[in-house]
Design an enzyme around this catalytic site. Structure first.
Site, mmCIF file in Angstrom:
data_model
loop_
_atom_site.group_PDB
_atom_site.id
_atom_site.type_symbol
_atom_site.label_atom_id
_atom_site.label_comp_id
_atom_site.label_asym_id
_atom_site.label_seq_id
_atom_site.Cartn_x
_atom_site.Cartn_y
_atom_site.Cartn_z
ATOM 1 N N CYS A 127 2.975 1.788 -1.105
ATOM 2 C CA CYS A 127 2.663 0.739 -0.663
ATOM 3 C C CYS A 127 4.157 0.269 0.073
ATOM 4 O O CYS A 127 4.240 -0.410 1.139
ATOM 5 C CB CYS A 127 2.460 -0.556 -1.742
ATOM 6 N N HIS A 193 3.161 -4.245 -6.456
ATOM 7 C CA HIS A 193 2.414 -3.703 -5.400
ATOM 8 C C HIS A 193 2.683 -4.930 -4.006
ATOM 9 O O HIS A 193 2.883 -5.949 -4.470
ATOM 10 C CB HIS A 193 0.965 -3.810 -5.489
ATOM 11 N N HIS A 205 -2.893 -2.651 3.195
ATOM 12 C CA HIS A 205 -2.043 -2.146 2.095
ATOM 13 C C HIS A 205 -2.238 -0.756 1.630
ATOM 14 O O HIS A 205 -3.222 -0.128 2.176
ATOM 15 C CB HIS A 205 -2.393 -3.158 0.700
#
Length: 237
Positions: A127, A193, A205
């Site tokens: 990410c 994240h 993402h």
């Protein structure tokens, strides 16, 4: 590639087998030369880490134009996703020789890759890697690389997002605009994240173990959002 170069690579690959061999091809004037390097990987049977001093020495002898390594005992010679990521980062052409088959292939850095469909490689294609690439390509903003090849969020002893987002130049905002970073806490005791808000309730993402993708910014992600931030060098909409 000239047979003389291939033979030099082949002899080095044979000498290092069953470990992976690595080296570089340099250009000096009209002459190309293969320079063997040491493999300092912890697991040289399955990976290579080129010794920095070897690479620097090669640069002093000529222009490095290709990175070389070997794939021992593979049924088919195919560059791994890690190979391709490292090739992209190096900005140089790469060559791989299999052994004992002796096949050889080359490949070049990928440019203008789609943000969607990237394979997950922890510490290299995750990410944060996607966040870095998006800011560099869309806004010319260089972010430092905080990705590491282990699950740093397990146990909550490291907090790589919460500890570093301000130092990277991000400012917290309340209402997202395209390009903002949405920071989340998913199945972990810390923020672990992040996604890019694309507008129209969509985010980009790269979730753990999956291909990078565009998905709706639905209730699941909203409930796990810690904060929304915008880089100081991106103008307000």
């Amino acid at each position: 590639m000239r047979e003389k170069l291939l033979d030099a690579i082949r002899q080095h690959v044979i000498a290092e087998y069953p470990n992976e061999a690595c080296g570089v091809i340099i250009q000096k004037g009209n002459k190309q030369t293969y320079i063997p390097c040491h493999n300092d990987a912890d697991d040289p049977l399955n990976a290579f880490v080129m010794r920095d001093s070897d690479y620097r020495s090669a640069e002093q002898e000529g222009e490095v134009i290709m990175i070389i390594h070997s794939h021992p005992d593979v049924p088919v010679l195919i560059p791994s996703e890690m190979d391709r990521i490292q090739c992209d980062y190096s900005g140089l052409e790469w060559g791989i020789m299999s052994w004992p088959d002796g096949d050889f292939c080359t490949f070049s850095p990928r440019t203008d890759r789609d943000y969607v469909g990237r394979p997950w490689v922890l510490g290299h294609a995750d990410c944060w890697s996607l966040i870095m690439d998006y800011h560099k390509r869309e806004y010319g903003i260089e972010l430092r690389n905080w990705s590491v090849p282990y699950e740093w969020w397990v146990g909550g002893k490291e907090n790589r997002y919460d500890d570093n987002w301000r130092d990277e130049g991000f400012i917290e905002v309340q209402t997202p605009q395209p390009g903002d970073m949405i920071m989340m806490q998913i199945g972990a005791p810390v923020t672990n994240h992040a996604a890019i808000y694309l507008g129209d309730n969509l985010i980009l993402h790269h979730n753990f173990g999956n291909l990078s993708t565009r998905v709706p910014y639905g209730q699941y992600f909203r409930d796990r959002t810690v904060r929304i931030v915008r880089h100081k060098d991106i103008p307000d909409a």
